[in-house]
Design a protein around this motif. Structure first.
Motif, PDB file in Angstrom:
ATOM      1  N   GLU A   1       3.267   0.734   0.457  1.00 58.22           N
ATOM      2  CA  GLU A   1       1.812   0.758   0.266  1.00 58.22           C
ATOM      3  C   GLU A   1       1.089   1.673   1.257  1.00 58.22           C
ATOM      4  N   ASP A   2      -0.226   1.696   1.164  1.00 56.00           N
ATOM      5  CA  ASP A   2      -1.014   2.598   2.005  1.00 56.00           C
ATOM      6  C   ASP A   2      -0.783   2.309   3.490  1.00 56.00           C
ATOM      7  N   LYS A   3      -0.603   1.049   3.781  1.00 60.34           N
ATOM      8  CA  LYS A   3      -0.400   0.675   5.186  1.00 60.34           C
ATOM      9  C   LYS A   3       0.848   1.352   5.742  1.00 60.34           C
TER      10      LYS A   3
ATOM     11  N   GLY B   1      -3.487   6.247   1.233  1.00 57.35           N
ATOM     12  CA  GLY B   1      -2.210   6.499   1.900  1.00 57.35           C
ATOM     13  C   GLY B   1      -1.960   7.989   2.059  1.00 57.35           C
TER      14      GLY B   1
ATOM     15  N   HIS C   1       0.843  -7.350  -4.481  1.00 55.87           N
ATOM     16  CA  HIS C   1      -0.309  -7.072  -3.612  1.00 55.87           C
ATOM     17  C   HIS C   1      -1.169  -8.302  -3.550  1.00 55.87           C
TER      18      HIS C   1
ATOM     19  N   GLU D   1       0.158   4.899   6.419  1.00 57.21           N
ATOM     20  CA  GLU D   1      -0.583   5.080   7.678  1.00 57.21           C
ATOM     21  C   GLU D   1       0.402   5.184   8.828  1.00 57.21           C
TER      22      GLU D   1
ATOM     23  N   ALA E   1       7.288   0.344   9.030  1.00 59.67           N
ATOM     24  CA  ALA E   1       6.629   0.902  10.217  1.00 59.67           C
ATOM     25  C   ALA E   1       7.520   0.756  11.450  1.00 59.67           C
TER      26      ALA E   1
ATOM     27  N   SER F   1       5.570  -2.763   4.230  1.00 60.20           N
ATOM     28  CA  SER F   1       4.962  -1.887   5.231  1.00 60.20           C
ATOM     29  C   SER F   1       5.378  -2.245   6.655  1.00 60.20           C
TER      30      SER F   1
END
Lengths: 201, 590
Positions: free
Chosen positions: B345-347, B382, A7, B350, B326, B322
Motif C-alpha cells: 500500500e501507499d504506506k 504512494g 484495507h 512511503e 518497511a 507495509s
C-alpha cells in the motif's frame, strides 16, 4: 492463511453475498455488453469524448455487480486485462494453504432482521476486519471488545455458534481457532447482548 | 587470418542492376578491418557498419558472432545462415507481447524448431541460445542437446511447449553447460526429474534458474549439484524448496550473486532459525534477491544480514504488509531496483521513498487484479511519495485503481529522467478520480518533461489529445502501449506521424480504424511491429495495407465468433522472409 490484507474502509461485501431477490441495477451490463464478448466493452465509452458520462459508468462498475457465469464475485472480466502475466497471476491468486479455492461461508443472523446474510470468513485477516464488515453489512456499531466486559459502547454483541453448538462471544479465542470452530454468526441485540457481556464482569 | 574467399553473391550491391558504381579500394586490408570490427558488440552498431560499403558489409558478416533477431518472422533461417557464417550466440524473440496476456490463440506459431534444424547444420559451434516468447518442444530441446557439443548457455523467457523430457535431454547431454535459465515459463506440467539428470562429474554450472517450474525436484541431487558447482553465481529455486533446505544450499554456495529462495514459510526451531540467519549473513556478495514465497514478518528478519549489498529486490511473489516491508527496506540502503506487490500500500511506498534514495526502477504489481476482494492497493499518493524520495527513478511499472493528473504532473517534475513510464490504471477508461477529467494532462506532462522517454504505456480515460501530445513531444519514444483510449483515427495518426523513433506499437480496444491504420503506411517498414486488437479496423483496410506495402506481413487472426468483415486482431510487421509458411488456419496473411 490470507495472503492479502484488507484495507480499513468499505469492503463492499455485496460482491460476495448470496441474495434472495433479484440482483440490483447493473449499469455494468451496458459496459460489458455481451458476456461472451467482453472485448468490445470500452470503445463505446472511449468514444464518448465528455468525461462525465464515461465516469459515471466507470464508477458504477466499481460498486455494482453484474451476474456473470463463472466469476466468483459476479464481475465480468475482460480478456487479458489488466495486463498481468499468466504466470504471475497464477502465483498470487492461489490460496497457499492446501490450495483451497472455495470460501468459508457462514450464515449471519441479526436479532430482529427478516433474513440472514452470508459472509466468507476467509476474506478477513482478523477480528477487527470481520467486525468492520459486519458493521457495514448491517449498518450498526458493535463497540469495543474487552476480555473483561465483552462489547461495550453499543447495544449489539457479535456471537457465534461453535462446533459444539454453544453460543460464544466473538473475540475470546485466537482468530485461527475462531475460523475453524465458527459455524454460524449471530449479532445479538439489546438485553440479551448485554447479558452475554455482563455475565463475565 | 583471412578465411575462404568471399563469394560475389555475398555482397548486397551485387544485384541485377549492373550499373552499381564500383567502390574504390579500401584504405586498409581486410584483416585490419575485421580485427577492428571484432571489437564491436552491439548489433545496432554492426547493422550500421554493414551499410557503409560492400567490403565493410562482408567484413562485418564474417566477424559477427552474436545474433539478435527481435521478431523471428522478420527473417528466415535460410537468410540468416547465408549471411552469417560464424555465429556462437543467438537471441530470438517470437510472439507479440500481448500473448503474455492470453490474447493469442494456442499454436499461433513462433516455434523454434526450424531454426534449430538450420543452426545444427550451419553453426555446430553454437554456445548460447536465448529465446523469448517462443514455443520450444521437447523434440527441439533434444535436438539442441545433441547438436552442439560446446553448448553453454540456454535461456528460456516466457516460452512454452516443453516438459521435463526436453530438460532431461539438456541436463544429460550438455557437458559444458554453464547456464540454464527458465523464466516465466507457461508450461503446465514440467516434472522435476530433469534436475537429477546432470552427470555426477558435471560441475560447470554458473547460472541455474528453475523458479517458475512447479514440480518438486530431488533435494539431494540439487544439494550435490550446488556443492560441486564452485562457480555458481545465480541460483533461483522453486517453491518446493523449504527454508531449511535453502539453508543447506547457502552453506554450499555463499558466493552467490543472485538468489531466488523457495518457500519462506516453515515452522523453524530456534536452532534452525539461527542456522538460516547465519547462512544468509555469510552471503556477502548477494546483489539480487527474489522468490520469498509466503514470506511474512516472522521469517523475513533472517534475511537482514544479506541485504547490505542488495541492488535488486524482487518481492513480486511475496505480498507483504507495509510494516514488515518497511522493516526489510531499512536494511537495504543500496537498492536500485525494487519489485513489490501492492499489498504494501501507499504506506509501504512511503517507506521506499525514505529508505531507498538510490532507487532507479520500481514495479508495483496488483495482488488482486480482477478486484475480487476489493483491496485498495496503491494510489497516486504512494507514487508521489516514491518520486519525492527517489530522484534517480527512471523506470516505473505501476498498477493502481486511482490516479490524478496533478499527481503525475508532480511526479515527473520530481523525476524528469524517466525512460520507461508504464502506468496501468486498472479500470478501463477511468478518469482523474478527483476532477473527473480525462488523464490527458498527466501523459502530456510525461512526454513534455521526460525527454528521454523510450517506453510508454497509457491508461485511464484518454482523448485524442493525449496522442497529439505524444506525437508532438515524444521524440525518443520506441514502444507505446495503448488500451481503451482515444476518440478517433486522429489520435493514432498523430502518433504515427510524430514519433520518429517508434518501433513497437500495440493497441487494444481503442476506436482507431482504417484511416489510422493506413496513415502509417510508410512508417511500418521502419518499425518492428504493430498490433491492433478490437479496434475499428476492417479486412478491407488490412487488404489495402497489404497491397500497398509488399514488404510488410499483414496478418489477421480470426476468432470463431467474429464478423467476417471486422479484423479483430491485426499484426503487422516488416519482413524480408515474405509471408509465414507455418501460419495456422486461423491466421490470415493478406
Amino acid at each position: 492463511m490470507e495472503l492479502v490484507m484488507a484495507h480499513e474502509s468499505d469492503l463492499n461485501l455485496k460482491a460476495t453475498e448470496l441474495r434472495l431477490g433479484l440482483p440490483g441495477s447493473d449499469e455494468c451490463e451496458k459496459m460489458f455488453s455481451s458476456a461472451k464478448n467482453n472485448k468490445r466493452a470500452s470503445p463505446e465509452m472511449a468514444e464518448d469524448s465528455s468525461g462525465s458520462k464515461g465516469s459515471s459508468d466507470v464508477k458504477s462498475v466499481e460498486h455494482e455487480t453484474a451476474p456473470a457465469p463463472n466469476v466468483s464475485d459476479g464481475r465480468a472480466q475482460i480478456v487479458g486485462w489488466p495486463p498481468v502475466k499468466s504466470y504471475r497471476k497464477n502465483n498470487l491468486q492461489q490460496n497457499k494453504t492446501e490450495g483451497d479455492q472455495s470460501g468459508m461461508f457462514v450464515k449471519v443472523s441479526m436479532d430482529g432482521a427478516p433474513y440472514l446474510r452470508k459472509i466468507d470468513l476467509k476474506l478477513y485477516n482478523g477480528y477487527s476486519e470481520l467486525l468492520k464488515a459486519l458493521e457495514t453489512m448491517f449498518k450498526l456499531t458493535i463497540g469495543e471488545y474487552s476480555e473483561r466486559e465483552g462489547y461495550k459502547g453499543s447495544e449489539y454483541a457479535p456471537a457465534y455458534e461453535d462446533k459444539d453448538g454453544d453460543l460464544m462471544l466473538v473475540g475470546d479465542v485466537p482468530w485461527d481457532m475462531f475460523m475453524s470452530s465458527c459455524k454460524r454468526l449471530r449479532i445479538m441485540k439489546g438485553a440479551e447482548a448485554r447479558g452475554l457481556g455482563g455475565a463475565f464482569s | 587470418m583471412d578465411p575462404e574467399p568471399k563469394k560475389p553473391e555475398d555482397s548486397p550491391s551485387n544485384s541485377a542492376n549492373s550499373h552499381t558504381p564500383v567502390q574504390p579500394p579500401s584504405p586498409f586490408p581486410d584483416e585490419v578491418l575485421e580485427k577492428v570490427l571484432s571489437f564491436i558488440d552491439s548489433h545496432k552498431d554492426r547493422s550500421s557498419v554493414s551499410l557503409v560499403r560492400k567490403d565493410w558489409y562482408n567484413a562485418e558478416r564474417w566477424t559477427r558472432s552474436k545474433l539478435f533477431i527481435g521478431n523471428c518472422y522478420s527473417v528466415s533461417p535460410e537468410i540468416v545462415a547465408r549471411r552469417f557464417p560464424r555465429i556462437k550466440s543467438i537471441t530470438l524473440k517470437g510472439k507479440p507481447r500481448f500473448s503474455d496476456f492470453n490474447m493469442l490463440p494456442r499454436d499461433w506459431g513462433a516455434n523454434v524448431h526450424s531454426w534449430l534444424v538450420m543452426f545444427a547444420k550451419v553453426y555446430p559451434f553454437l554456445e548460447e541460445l536465448r529465446l523469448k516468447r517462443m514455443t520450444v518442444t521437447d523434440e527441439s530441446l533434444e535436438l539442441l542437446a545433441k547438436s552442439f557439443s560446446g553448448f553453454k548457455s540456454l535461456s528460456l523467457s516466457s516460452c512454452d511447449g516443453f516438459t521435463d523430457i526436453g530438460l532431461k535431454a539438456i541436463a544429460s547431454h550438455c557437458r559444458n553447460l554453464t547456464e540454464l535459465d527458465i523464466q516465466d515459463s507457461v508450461t503446465e506440467d514440467v516434472g522435476g526429474g530433469w534436475l537429477s539428470c546432470f552427470p555426477e562429474n558435471f560441475a560447470s554450472l554458473e547460472v541455474l534458474n528453475f523458479a517458475s517450474l512447479n514440480s518438486e525436484v530431488s533435494f539431494d541431487d540439487l544439494e550435490r549439484l550446488v556443492s560441486r558447482c564452485k562457480s555458481l553465481r545465480v541460483l533461483k529455486v522453486n517453491e518446493s524448496i523449504t527454508l531449511d533446505q535453502l539453508q543447506r544450499l547457502l552453506v554450499h554456495a555463499p558466493q552467490l550473486l543472485e538468489l531466488g529462495t523457495g518457500s519462506f514459510l516453515q515452522e523453524l526451531t530456534p536452532r534452525q532459525y539461527e542456522d538460516i540467519e547465519s547462512a544468509f549473513s555469510n552471503c556477502k556478495n548477494l546483489q539480487i534477491l527474489s522468490g520469498l514465497w509466503e514470506a511474512n514478518s516472522l521469517y523475513l528478519p533472517v534475511l537482514y544480514g544479506a541485504c547490505a549489498g542488495l541492488t535488486f529486490l524482487n518481492l513480486s511473489d511475496a505480498p507483504l504488509q507495509s510494516g514488515e516491508f518497511a522493516k526489510l527496506l531499512a536494511h537495504c540502503p543500496n537498492l536500485r531496483r525494487l519489485w513489490v506487490v501492492d499489498t504494501v500500500e501507499d504506506k509501504g511506498l512511503e517507506a521506499v521513498g525514505s529508505s531507498c534514495p538510490l532507487l532507479e526502477e520500481l514495479r508495483v504489481f496488483p495482488a488482486d487484479p480482477y478486484d475480487r476482494h476489493h483491496r485498495d492497493g496503491v494510489t497516486e499518493l504512494g507514487f508521489l511519495a516514491v518520486s519525492r524520495g527517489c530522484r534517480n527513478l527512471h523506470y516505473v511499472l505501476y498498477f493502481c485503481r486511482r490516479m490524478t493528473n496533478a499527481a503525475v504532473v508532480t511526479i515527473v517534475q520530481n523525476c524528469p529522467d524517466f525512460t520507461h513510464f508504464r502506468l496501468c490504471i486498472m479500470t478501463p477508461g477511468q478518469p482523474d478520480y478527483l476532477t473527473n477529467d480525462p488523464m490527458d494532462e498527466a501523459f502530456a506532462a510525461v512526454v513534455k518533461t521526460c525527454t528521454k522517454l523510450k517506453r510508454l504505456s497509457v491508461s485511464g480515460l484518454l482523448t485524442d489529445l493525449t496522442f497529439e501530445f505524444i506525437g508532438k513531444y515524444a521524440k525518443n519514444l520506441e514502444t507505446l502501449s495503448v488500451a481503451f483510449a482515444g476518440n478517433s483515427d486522429w489520435g493514432m495518426q498523430c502518433v504515427l506521424e510524430g514519433c520518429p523513433k517508434l518501433r513497437k506499437l500495440e493497441i487494444r480496444d481503442s476506436p482507431f480504424g482504417n484511416a489510422a491504420l493506413l496513415s502509417g503506411l510508410k512508417k511500418y517498414e521502419m518499425m518492428r511491429s504493430l498490433w491492433m486488437s478490437d479496434c475499428n479496423v476492417t479486412m478491407k483496410g488490412c487488404r489495402l495495407l497489404a497491397r500497398e506495402m509488399p514488404r510488410l506481413n499483414v496478418e489477421v487472426i480470426m476468432d470463431e465468433e467474429s464478423d467476417e468483415s471486422q479484423a479483430d486482431k491485426v499484426y503487422v510487421y516488416r519482413s524480408v522472409a515474405g509471408p509465414r509458411r507455418d501460419a495456422p488456419p486461423f491466421v490470415l496473411t493478406l
